[in-house]
Design an enzyme around this catalytic site. Structure first.
Site, short mmCIF file in Angstrom:
data_model
loop_
_atom_site.label_atom_id
_atom_site.label_comp_id
_atom_site.label_asym_id
_atom_site.label_seq_id
_atom_site.Cartn_x
_atom_site.Cartn_y
_atom_site.Cartn_z
CG LEU A 35 20.91 -7.29 11.14
CD1 LEU A 35 21.57 -6.57 12.64
CD2 LEU A 35 21.96 -7.19 10.14
CB ILE A 60 9.40 -7.63 5.88
CG1 ILE A 60 9.88 -9.12 5.74
CG2 ILE A 60 10.82 -6.74 5.55
CD1 ILE A 60 9.83 -9.48 4.28
CB ALA A 83 13.69 -13.37 0.13
CB SER A 85 17.74 -16.26 -0.91
OG SER A 85 18.92 -16.24 -0.27
CG ASP A 126 16.51 -17.90 -12.81
OD1 ASP A 126 16.65 -18.05 -11.65
OD2 ASP A 126 17.61 -18.30 -13.68
CE LYS A 157 11.99 -14.06 -4.14
NZ LYS A 157 12.31 -13.02 -3.53
CG LEU A 193 28.58 -23.35 -7.46
CD1 LEU A 193 28.94 -24.64 -6.75
CD2 LEU A 193 27.99 -23.41 -8.65
CG ASN A 252 25.98 -26.07 -10.82
OD1 ASN A 252 26.03 -24.84 -11.15
ND2 ASN A 252 25.14 -26.84 -10.42
#
Length: 337
Positions: A35, A60, A83, A85, A126, A157, A193, A252
């Site tokens: 959290l 974690i 994660a 991110s 990716d 990552k 975004l 974008n």
């Protein structure tokens, strides 16, 4: 079967739990989440009373806490969504990304080794592949594309991915990795975004667009991503990496204009701002392996998915307002020139 879903109060993990607790009522799902700023218990409210769902507040990186939880629950599967991110945040403060995205992964896998599991699944991105040139639409990321990271986030990552594969080879840990393109959909934290632009456009505010706005992303609806992970968990091969892409490349600027058009606004709302450091130009996933070996196909086109996402954001203002009442407001100030 008992599933541990880490980072389940976040965007993708939360959607995964919404889908799986309904799709597989015979399985038990334990959600672990620290959290932090992007974790939101309101995301889990619709499933909190389901008999196959349980929440545990835990980081974690807390090895003792993770070990205790594994000993108590005896998990069959572990899916790691947990994660840090956000690329911009990683540029300002890389350390927390290294701690959570690498050391946290090691903590989970060591517990998996100790107590035994059917499979550990690492949810990756990716962005570990770096970027592609805008003038080569024929080039796509495959699972064999060399890792070539651009930010502290993507580096952390990629490091985690390599660690997972090393644990598989060295210790025989049963594991899989999925690398997805940009996700969008309900419950996405509004620093990203699409929800950011929907919120700003709906309020009549300027929409900040990095650089020239020509950066291209392959957009994947979170529902399609969750279905892919479920398929990989149950039918994938240990030690394999699977790319998950939506076949929906958009710049974008195209995404922003789609949102503006849907809300009856024009380009005058666009505010081009200083570009992000090390901003990747194009991501494009080739999901051929996932499609041919496991039979996965995305259900959403970008047009259907973005319309649904805009509608969800407009109809769930209370959820968004509650998010914005916290640390998010301080972060938003940084978008101002």
């Amino acid at each position: 079967m008992i599933f541990l879903v880490t980072g389940g109060a976040g965007f993708i993990g939360g959607n995964f739990l919404h889908l799986m607790t309904k799709k597989h009522p015979e399985d038990q799902y334990v959600c672990l989440d620290a959290l932090t700023y992007a974790g939101n218990m309101e995301t889990l409210a619709p499933i909190s009373d389901r008999p196959n769902f349980k929440f545990v507040k835990l980081d974690i990186r807390d090895r003792k806490g993770v070990d205790k939880l594994f000993a108590e629950e005896k998990f069959d599967y572990v899916i790691n969504f947990a994660a840090e991110s956000h690329v911009d945040r990683s540029i300002e403060n890389p350390e927390i990304f290294l701690e959570t995205n690498i050391l946290g992964v090691a903590s989970l896998m060591d517990a998996c080794r100790k107590y035994g599991i059917n499979r550990y699944h690492q949810v990756s991105t990716d962005e570990v592949y770096g970027d592609l040139p805008l003038d080569r639409p024929d080039l796509l990321f495959t699972e064999s594309t060399p890792l070539h990271t651009s930010s502290p986030y993507s580096s952390s990552k990629a490091s985690a991915d390599l660690l997972v594969l090393a644990y598989h080879r060295t210790y025989g840990l049963p594991c899989t990795i999925s690398r997805c393109s940009n996700n969008y959909g309900p419950y996405q934290f509004p620093e990203k975004l699409i929800p950011l632009m929907i919120q700003k456009a709906s309020r009549g505010e300027k929409l900040p667009v990095y650089g020239d706005g020509k950066n291209v992303r392959d957009w994947l609806h979170v529902y399609d991503h969750c279905e892919a992970i479920d398929l990989i968990l149950r039918q994938g091969k240990d030690g394999e990496v699977y790319n998950v892409g939506g076949h929906n490349e958009r710049s974008n600027l195209e995404v922003v204009r789609t949102i503006l058009k849907a809300l009856g606004k024009g380009d005058e709302s666009i505010d081009f701002v200083k570009d992000r450091l090390g901003h990747d130009r194009r991501y494009a996933i080739d999901p051929h392996k996932l499609e041919t070996e496991l039979g996965w196909k995305p259900q959403y086109t970008f047009d259907t998915g973005i319309a649904e996402t805009i509608r969800w954001n407009l109809e769930n203002r209370k959820w968004l307002e509650n998010v914005e009442s916290g640390e998010y407001l301080n972060w938003m100030k940084r978008y101002k020139k």
